[in-house]
Design an enzyme around this catalytic site. Structure first.
Site, PDB file in Angstrom:
ATOM      1  N   ASP A  51      -9.136  -6.998   4.679  1.00  0.00           N
ATOM      2  CA  ASP A  51      -9.124  -8.061   6.061  1.00  0.00           C
ATOM      3  C   ASP A  51      -7.873  -8.968   5.770  1.00  0.00           C
ATOM      4  OD1 ASP A  51     -10.068  -8.972   8.313  1.00  0.00           O
ATOM      5  OD2 ASP A  51     -11.728 -10.093   7.370  1.00  0.00           O
ATOM      6  N   HIS A 104      -0.393  -4.805   9.665  1.00  0.00           N
ATOM      7  CA  HIS A 104      -1.191  -3.467   9.005  1.00  0.00           C
ATOM      8  C   HIS A 104      -0.425  -2.720   8.387  1.00  0.00           C
ATOM      9  CE1 HIS A 104      -4.715  -4.440  11.530  1.00  0.00           C
ATOM     10  NE2 HIS A 104      -4.108  -4.424  12.690  1.00  0.00           N
ATOM     11  N   LEU A 163      -7.500   9.635  -9.291  1.00  0.00           N
ATOM     12  CA  LEU A 163      -8.398   8.762  -8.543  1.00  0.00           C
ATOM     13  C   LEU A 163      -8.675   9.582  -7.289  1.00  0.00           C
ATOM     14  CD1 LEU A 163      -8.104   4.943  -7.951  1.00  0.00           C
ATOM     15  CD2 LEU A 163      -7.864   6.410  -6.116  1.00  0.00           C
TER      16      LEU A 163
END
Length: 229
Positions: free
Chosen positions: A8, A25, A119
């Site tokens: 956020d 972004h 991962l």
């Protein structure tokens, strides 16, 4: 270990810098790359990030289009890098109203990384926790009508097999940046026993050192899962 992240603050960061929200972004995407690289290096097995929620369609058209373009670029870039990297990708969320080209890219990225052992990056795209639960319920009801299961066979384990996150362990830690103190419809089933870490840091400013702070804080906590000490 599984870390979930609500990334956020991109828009607020961009506003502070006099930049467009799309640029915020984009920089947030660069932050994600650094965190994923470090997390993989220290042996974290899963990271789930909230990239685009079902509610985000209500944002201005220009911002939504910018986000979709950035997400498409991210998918394409990781398809190209997949052969030389050991990351596994999984996309959660509904795909029925995503562009068909994006859905093909998602399918391709998941397919070519399915056997990777590093991962696993789960990207919540067009995702909402309530929507996920409703979709799971509908799918389960359909199977009950087909007599695949009886009502008495329904339990948490069976229900979880209908969620987008099936076969992925629940997050141990959830991090939310930018000072907000809410879940925003993110993984509301899966976070039942997760530890929460909130920071005022805006996501584009979230460094590896900030990530280390969150991990260190987590390691100091005692998880009892309803049991007494």
């Amino acid at each position: 270990m599984h870390v979930a992240i609500i990334m956020d603050g991109n828009g607020r960061w961009a506003k502070q810098k006099g930049l467009t929200r799309t640029e915020g972004h984009r920089i947030g995407g660069e932050t994600l790359k650094k965190i994923v690289r470090y997390a993989d290096a220290i042996g974290i097995k899963y990271i789930t990030v909230y990239a685009f929620s079902t509610e985000n369609w209500n944002r201005p058209k220009e911002e939504v289009e910018g986000l979709m373009n950035l997400l498409t670029q991210y998918l394409v870039a990781n398809i190209k890098k997949a052969k030389k990297e050991n990351l596994k990708f999984r996309l959660i969320g509904r795909r029925d109203n995503l562009p068909s080209k994006m859905c093909r890219q998602i399918d391709k990225l998941e397919q070519i990384t399915k056997d990777k052992t590093g991962l696993c990056l789960c990207i919540a795209l067009n995702y909402g926790g309530r929507d996920e639960i409703v979709r799971a319920c509908k799918s389960l009801v359909k199977d009950i009508k087909k007599e695949k299961y009886s009502i008495d066979e329904i339990n948490e384990k069976l229900f979880e097999s209908y969620l987008d996150t099936y076969n992925v362990p629940d997050p141990d830690l959830v991090i939310r940046t930018s000072g907000e103190l809410r879940l925003s419809n993110f993984l509301i089933w899966q976070l039942a026993y997760s530890e929460f870490y909130f920071t005022e840091c805006l996501w584009p400013d979230f460094t590896v050192d900030e990530f280390k702070k969150a991990i260190n804080e987590f390691n100091l906590r005692k998880r009892r899962f309803g049991k007494s000490e």
